[in-house]
Write a protein that holds these residues in place. Sequence first.
Motif, PDB file in Angstrom:
ATOM      1  N   PHE A 110       0.812  -1.207   0.000  1.00  0.00           N
ATOM      2  CA  PHE A 110       0.000   0.000   0.000  1.00  0.00           C
ATOM      3  C   PHE A 110       0.852   1.266   0.000  1.00  0.00           C
ATOM      4  N   LYS A 111       0.429   2.229  -0.781  1.00  0.00           N
ATOM      5  CA  LYS A 111       1.004   3.568  -0.719  1.00  0.00           C
ATOM      6  C   LYS A 111      -0.004   4.402   0.072  1.00  0.00           C
ATOM      7  N   ILE A 112       0.397   4.822   1.275  1.00  0.00           N
ATOM      8  CA  ILE A 112      -0.534   5.457   2.204  1.00  0.00           C
ATOM      9  C   ILE A 112      -0.105   6.888   2.486  1.00  0.00           C
ATOM     10  N   SER A 113      -1.053   7.792   2.361  1.00  0.00           N
ATOM     11  CA  SER A 113      -0.856   9.186   2.760  1.00  0.00           C
ATOM     12  C   SER A 113      -1.655   9.395   4.036  1.00  0.00           C
ATOM     13  N   LEU A 114      -1.026   9.990   5.042  1.00  0.00           N
ATOM     14  CA  LEU A 114      -1.635  10.125   6.360  1.00  0.00           C
ATOM     15  C   LEU A 114      -1.523  11.553   6.860  1.00  0.00           C
ATOM     16  N   SER A 115      -2.601  12.051   7.428  1.00  0.00           N
ATOM     17  CA  SER A 115      -2.589  13.359   8.071  1.00  0.00           C
ATOM     18  C   SER A 115      -3.214  13.215   9.460  1.00  0.00           C
ATOM     19  N   ILE A 116      -2.561  13.823  10.445  1.00  0.00           N
ATOM     20  CA  ILE A 116      -3.028  13.772  11.833  1.00  0.00           C
ATOM     21  C   ILE A 116      -3.173  15.204  12.329  1.00  0.00           C
ATOM     22  N   SER A 117      -4.246  15.446  13.066  1.00  0.00           N
ATOM     23  CA  SER A 117      -4.469  16.778  13.623  1.00  0.00           C
ATOM     24  C   SER A 117      -5.068  16.652  15.019  1.00  0.00           C
ATOM     25  N   HIS A 118      -4.830  17.647  15.841  1.00  0.00           N
ATOM     26  CA  HIS A 118      -5.503  17.690  17.140  1.00  0.00           C
ATOM     27  C   HIS A 118      -5.790  19.133  17.502  1.00  0.00           C
ATOM     28  N   ASP A 119      -6.928  19.306  18.167  1.00  0.00           N
ATOM     29  CA  ASP A 119      -7.371  20.636  18.582  1.00  0.00           C
ATOM     30  C   ASP A 119      -8.278  20.464  19.793  1.00  0.00           C
ATOM     31  N   GLY A 120      -7.935  21.115  20.862  1.00  0.00           N
ATOM     32  CA  GLY A 120      -8.759  21.023  22.061  1.00  0.00           C
ATOM     33  C   GLY A 120      -8.862  19.589  22.548  1.00  0.00           C
ATOM     34  N   ASP A 121     -10.100  19.104  22.659  1.00  0.00           N
ATOM     35  CA  ASP A 121     -10.357  17.770  23.188  1.00  0.00           C
ATOM     36  C   ASP A 121     -10.372  16.671  22.132  1.00  0.00           C
ATOM     37  N   TYR A 122      -9.962  16.973  20.907  1.00  0.00           N
ATOM     38  CA  TYR A 122     -10.083  16.004  19.832  1.00  0.00           C
ATOM     39  C   TYR A 122      -8.769  15.784  19.091  1.00  0.00           C
ATOM     40  N   ALA A 123      -8.574  14.528  18.698  1.00  0.00           N
ATOM     41  CA  ALA A 123      -7.497  14.164  17.775  1.00  0.00           C
ATOM     42  C   ALA A 123      -8.176  13.510  16.583  1.00  0.00           C
ATOM     43  N   TRP A 124      -7.678  13.808  15.383  1.00  0.00           N
ATOM     44  CA  TRP A 124      -8.302  13.312  14.164  1.00  0.00           C
ATOM     45  C   TRP A 124      -7.217  12.874  13.195  1.00  0.00           C
ATOM     46  N   ALA A 125      -7.526  11.836  12.433  1.00  0.00           N
ATOM     47  CA  ALA A 125      -6.587  11.377  11.410  1.00  0.00           C
ATOM     48  C   ALA A 125      -7.362  10.925  10.179  1.00  0.00           C
ATOM     49  N   ILE A 126      -6.722  11.093   9.029  1.00  0.00           N
ATOM     50  CA  ILE A 126      -7.276  10.613   7.761  1.00  0.00           C
ATOM     51  C   ILE A 126      -6.160   9.922   7.000  1.00  0.00           C
ATOM     52  N   ALA A 127      -6.509   8.763   6.413  1.00  0.00           N
ATOM     53  CA  ALA A 127      -5.557   7.992   5.619  1.00  0.00           C
ATOM     54  C   ALA A 127      -6.135   7.755   4.240  1.00  0.00           C
ATOM     55  N   LEU A 128      -5.317   7.984   3.238  1.00  0.00           N
ATOM     56  CA  LEU A 128      -5.682   7.694   1.845  1.00  0.00           C
ATOM     57  C   LEU A 128      -4.730   6.635   1.326  1.00  0.00           C
ATOM     58  N   ILE A 129      -5.307   5.604   0.720  1.00  0.00           N
ATOM     59  CA  ILE A 129      -4.503   4.539   0.153  1.00  0.00           C
ATOM     60  C   ILE A 129      -4.690   4.516  -1.351  1.00  0.00           C
TER      61      ILE A 129
END
Length: 133
Positions: A110-129
Amino acid sequence: MENEILKSLDELVAATNCTVGNDLVFIPDFKASFNELFKNKVYTPAEIAYCNQFDNAILHYASTWAAKEAVYKAIKQVDTATLGWKKIEIIRQKAGGKPQVIVHQNPDRFKISLSISHDGDYAWAIALIDTNV
């Protein structure tokens, strides 16, 4: 015109051959349920070392968990084989560096692109394959 736009969008999505996964973690709930058993079951030694270098380690454990979940969700769209949490490793070359993914049971599949973010009480991530690999 609207039908042409929708058709073009459908063609674009079909041509890209990608899958996407994302995850949102509510950090207070994550912190309340976080324990040594979970940490040792889910995280690799390198991930633990990365997270523990920060004063607010729980934020980094939560964001790494979101990233693992996002990658897992994207992979499961194209491969239903069993995939343990430690088989998905989120690495960074430096603190705050670009996250990269290693899928240990099939590192070149797999070729995976990943982005991670956090703000306040939340952490979020998105992965594209990219499934063309």
